[in-house]
Enzyme design. Structure first.
Site, PDB file in Angstrom:
ATOM      1  N   SER A 142      41.046-108.335  -5.819  1.00  0.00           N
ATOM      2  CA  SER A 142      39.845-108.420  -4.990  1.00  0.00           C
ATOM      3  C   SER A 142      40.055-109.464  -3.905  1.00  0.00           C
ATOM      4  CB  SER A 142      38.644-108.816  -5.862  1.00  0.00           C
ATOM      5  OG  SER A 142      37.538-109.188  -5.069  1.00  0.00           O
ATOM      6  N   TYR A 155      35.088-114.365 -12.660  1.00  0.00           N
ATOM      7  CA  TYR A 155      35.567-113.147 -11.992  1.00  0.00           C
ATOM      8  C   TYR A 155      36.655-113.431 -10.953  1.00  0.00           C
ATOM      9  CZ  TYR A 155      35.530-109.019  -8.975  1.00  0.00           C
ATOM     10  OH  TYR A 155      35.897-107.947  -8.202  1.00  0.00           O
TER      11      TYR A 155
END
Length: 295
Positions: A142, A155
């Site tokens: 990401s 995350y």
């Protein structure tokens, strides 16, 4: 007995969102598939549809990859029965909420799925991949991998692990037949909860949003070309440049403003336990569910 002349692409978290888009994109390219997701996520229906629409071989296995034994059994099943030449580690979980409000089960599941399952599957399938003249590994990270992100905390840390792990593995395998790529997407419109959270974001962030189909098309195309780091979309490439250009403290300050507002206005959707609204690859087990805006 597996047919060495029939090659397969294995995709984790394939029942919906980006994983489903990966499956559809690969099937359109006439790539045979092995798909995985949690049980009861209609993966059988997707398998049937892909077979009918694209004339490719598709098999599936429903399993919980937060469980180490399940990861090992899944890898053994795949390598014993199929000749795997491409691995797409897509399964993951994430969300936006105060760290103190996160349950330990939720945090542990995120670590086990995002980090351990991806790492172990890569290790267990690598001998099979190396048997092919040409093979690929694509790990889904990401843009969040490039900076700490308040209200996401774990995350981005897991995505940073994926990014650095992939780049290191790529260097180790540079003299082999296995090409290794990492995908660093920005925000992806994957489900209704994501749509609700996007509504409270700034116009600039909304410009970066892409559909799962767009991301999958770019990612598979560049993976097959041997691209090391894949950042889909012009706006996301600009974002990646600016993230690296500014100081870490500035990034944290901006992230605090953005995700504190998101966390407040969406009433902490990610902490709910309503499985009916959550895609399988975002839910590691029956007890912990999280809606995810990738990036």
């Amino acid at each position: 007995m597996k047919d060495p002349n029939s090659q397969y692409t294995l995709i984790t978290g394939a029942s919906t969102g980006l994983g489903k888009a990966f499956a559809q994109e690969c099937a359109q390219r006439k790539m045979n598939l092995i798909l995985s997701s949690l049980p009861n996520e209609n993966l059988e229906d997707l398998t049937r549809q892909l077979r009918q629409d694209h004339g490719v071989e598709v098999f599936y296995k429903e399993t919980d990859l937060t469980n180490r034994l399940a990861v090992e059994e899944f890898a053994q099943w795949a390598t014993t029965n199929f000749s795997v030449n491409t691995l797409i580690n897509n399964a993951g979980i994430g969300g936006t909420q105060h760290f103190i409000d996160s349950t330990t089960t939720y945090l542990d599941d995120m670590i086990q799925l995002n980090i351990r399952a991806m790492t172990l599957l890569t290790r267990l399938l690598l001998p099979s991949l190396k048997q092919h003249k040409s093979a690929h590994i694509l790990n889904v990270s990401s843009l969040a991998a490039f900076s700490p992100v308040p209200y996401k905390t774990i995350y981005p840390a897991t995505k940073a692990f994926i990014h650095h792990f992939t780049r290191g593995l790529e260097a180790e395998l540079q003299d082999t037949n296995v090409r290794v790529s990492v995908l660093n997407p920005g925000p992806i419109m994957t489900n209704s909860d994501v749509s609700k959270r996007i509504e409270v974001q700034s116009f600039y962030i909304k410009l970066s949003i892409m559909t799962p189909e767009e991301v999958a098309r770019i990612a598979i195309k560049k993976m097959l070309r041997g691209k090391s780091v894949i950042i889909p979309g012009i706006m996301n490439r600009l974002n990646a440049f600016f993230i690296r250009a500014v100081s870490e403290n500035f990034r944290i300050s901006v992230g605090t403003q953005i995700f504190k507002r998101e966390n407040r206005k969406t009433h902490n959707y990610e902490g709910t336990r309503n499985r009916s609204k959550q895609p399988a690859w975002q839910q590691p087990d029956q007890k912990a569910a999280a809606s995810r805006l990738q990036g």
